[in-house]
Motif scaffolding. Structure first.
Motif: not given
Lengths: 170, 405
Positions: B78-83, B228-235, B261-266, B297-298
């Protein structure tokens, strides 16, 4: 003279038997006192451990408790995978102590026999207390601690580790 | 005879006493021989200590460490996306990205090239990126650019802080000492996405060394902790970087507006023109093996990821500066991707979509376009009704109601 000898003999034997009885009695007292001082596991201790383990491990989804269902439907509980202590901690850390009280009251009502008093402290703050007898006059007061941590609403907003303490007495 | 008598009585007189002494000796010996009880006590004590230590190790291994790694990694992303949003560019290479991520996860610090940083550091130079003396906390680096609530989250949620918190808590709760060997250089952090994680989850492995001890009992462990965790909510960095440097009016100079736009799986699985509409409206993501993955994408790697590619549709209502002058499909990696991999041709390859595309600026899905590949992916040409058209006013939508629910 023979009469006197027999009398003295009987007297000696009586004293001897008395001393012998005293020695045996003293030895028994010492031995039994030593045995009595051995530590033993009280019911309160087992109960305290059991309660804190249950609250720390039982997931809300498994409780089938109407209050939990309602709180979930109202949106106050967002993750039914939380354990009872995790949810109480989440309520406490999000300034909803009254909801933590209500939930713990409801859940522990069925979990802990009505003859026991207990309290639940999270991070040093009293969250729930059921006092039937004074703790000061109780013969057995037993505490058990757990480290509680988690994330709020399945996000990466983490809380903890905080210490939850369950104290049970009778 | 008279003198011998008392001696005789005396010998007999201690008969009971002698017996009692013997009985007492037997009792004492029996009691003293309760080595078994003493040993039993010791065994119980040892068992209690072992139980305490084991429960701490179990709690660490199965619950605390996986969660701490998840929280630290999620917040690092999250911080790196903001950066990247503030910096307006990707991490220069995947090595720089990995080094920055590791340090963010472990310490919550990074090489900060933003104006106002207290320490000068060039985030494009591997030397600076690998030199912790030039790094500052993410909360310090982003203090002028991120809201204060988020800053405190960034400050609190790195692995070192989480491990220290547990060290304190385990002692306060159980009187068990836990010590983590926080040797940054020896920690190995691995990130992965594969067929098993799929595109919406991220796997993290980290090797940690720690000791747990209670009096004379110690457990030393070197463990590979996985989570293992979900990426949902990260920009999405693709939007954060590319939207602000887009040349929307094709004048040759960037005039883009920053969009998030925030990662959010349909949860849509059946594709048709109605579900394409909903995907666009809700700004959610679907898997596509030609798209780039979350990790790519990073660091701006515009390549296909067969296991983990994800895509969203640019929504011209939520992103009004997208005005149709850039003639590219409105799929995020087609529109913003530096490789321009979808199609460089328009006639016969780029289509408007009946029911969705509008011609009037400011209306729903103004100028929304899609390429032939995606028209097939979204089942827009397999139906007897054709949903694609080229130039000219849009044909009447054959769906009623639209979108179908």
């Amino acid at each position: 003279m023979a009469k006197l000898n027999n009398g003295r003999k009987a007297q000696y034997l009586t004293i001897d038997a008395f001393i012998a009885a005293m020695i045996v009695a003293t030895t028994l007292v010492i031995v039994l006192a030593e045995r009595a001082s051995q530590p033993y596991t009280t019911q309160s201790e087992l109960l305290s451990k059991g309660v804190s383990e249950s609250l720390a491990q039982a997931k809300l989804i498994d409780l089938n408790n109407p209050l939990i269902v309602n709180l979930s439907l109202e949106g106050n509980i967002t993750n039914l995978d939380n354990t009872v202590l995790q949810q109480a901690t989440e309520f406490y850390l999000t300034q909803r102590k009254s909801q933590a009280f209500r939930m713990l009251q409801n859940v522990t009502q069925r979990l802990i026999d009505q003859k026991y008093s207990f309290r639940i402290i999270i991070n040093g703050d009293l969250i729930y207390n059921r006092t039937l007898t004074s703790e000061n006059t109780s013969v057995a007061v037993v505490s058990s601690r757990k480290i509680i941590f988690g994330v709020i609403n399945k996000t990466a907003l983490a809380y903890g580790p905080v210490i939850a303490e369950v104290t049970v007495w009778q | 005879m008279n003198q011998a008598q008392p001696a005789c009585i005396g010998k007999r007189g201690i008969f009971f006493t002698s017996i009692a002494v013997l009985i007492s000796m037997v009792l004492v010996v029996t009691f003293a021989s309760q080595h078994a009880v003493t040993t039993n006590d010791q065994i119980q004590l040892t068992q209690a200590k072992a139980e305490s230590i084991n429960s701490v190790v179990r709690e660490l291994r199965h619950e605390y460490l996986p969660q701490a790694i998840y929280v630290a990694t999620y917040n690092a992303f999250y911080a790196m996306a903001e950066y990247m949003r503030v910096r307006g560019r990707y991490f220069a290479t995947d090595q720089i990205f990995n080094a920055t991520l590791k340090e963010m996860v472990v310490n919550g610090t990074l090489c900060c090239s933003l104006p106002g940083s207290p320490v000068a550091c060039a985030d494009t130079l591997p030397g600076d990126v690998n030199d912790p003396s030039k790094h500052v906390g993410a909360d310090v680096c982003l203090s002028s650019y991120v809201d204060p609530a988020r800053l405190s989250v960034l400050k609190e949620n790195n692995l070192t802080k989480k491990l220290s918190d547990f060290e304190n808590a385990s002692f306060r709760a159980y009187r068990v000492n836990t010590t983590f060997h926080k040797d940054y250089s020896n920690m190995v952090l691995q990130l992965y996405q594969d067929n098993w994680t799929g595109p919406w989850r991220l796997g993290v492995n980290i090797t940690l060394n720690y000791s747990v001890f209670l009096r004379d009992m110690t457990i030393n462990n070197s463990e590979n902790i996985s989570t293992i965790f979900s990426i949902e909510g990260i920009p999405d960095p693709l939007y954060l970087v590319e939207s602000q440097k887009a040349d929307e009016d094709m004048s040759g100079a960037p005039d883009g507006v920053l969009y998030r736009n925030f990662f959010n799986a349909t949860n849509i699985t059946m594709w048709n023109v109605s579900t394409l509409y909903l995907l666009t409206e809700w700004r959610t993501y679907k898997q596509d093996s030609n798209a780039s993955s979350f990790l790519m994408r990073f660091y701006g790697k515009d390549e296909r990821s067969p296991c983990c590619g994800v895509e969203s549709i640019i929504n011209p209502v939520a992103m009004p500066s997208v005005n149709g002058k850039i003639e590219r499909p409105y799929i995020d990696w087609c529109y913003y991707g530096t490789g321009n991999r979808c199609t460089q041709q328009t006639t016969g390859y780029l289509w408007n979509v009946t029911c969705m595309t509008t011609e009037a600026d400011g209306t729903q899905f103004f100028n929304l376009a899609i390429d032939t590949y995606h028209s097939l992916q979204y089942n827009l040409t397999t139906d007897a009704r054709e949903y694609l058209y080229g130039a000219g006013p849009p044909p009447e939508c054959p769906e009623s109601p639209f979108p179908a629910t």
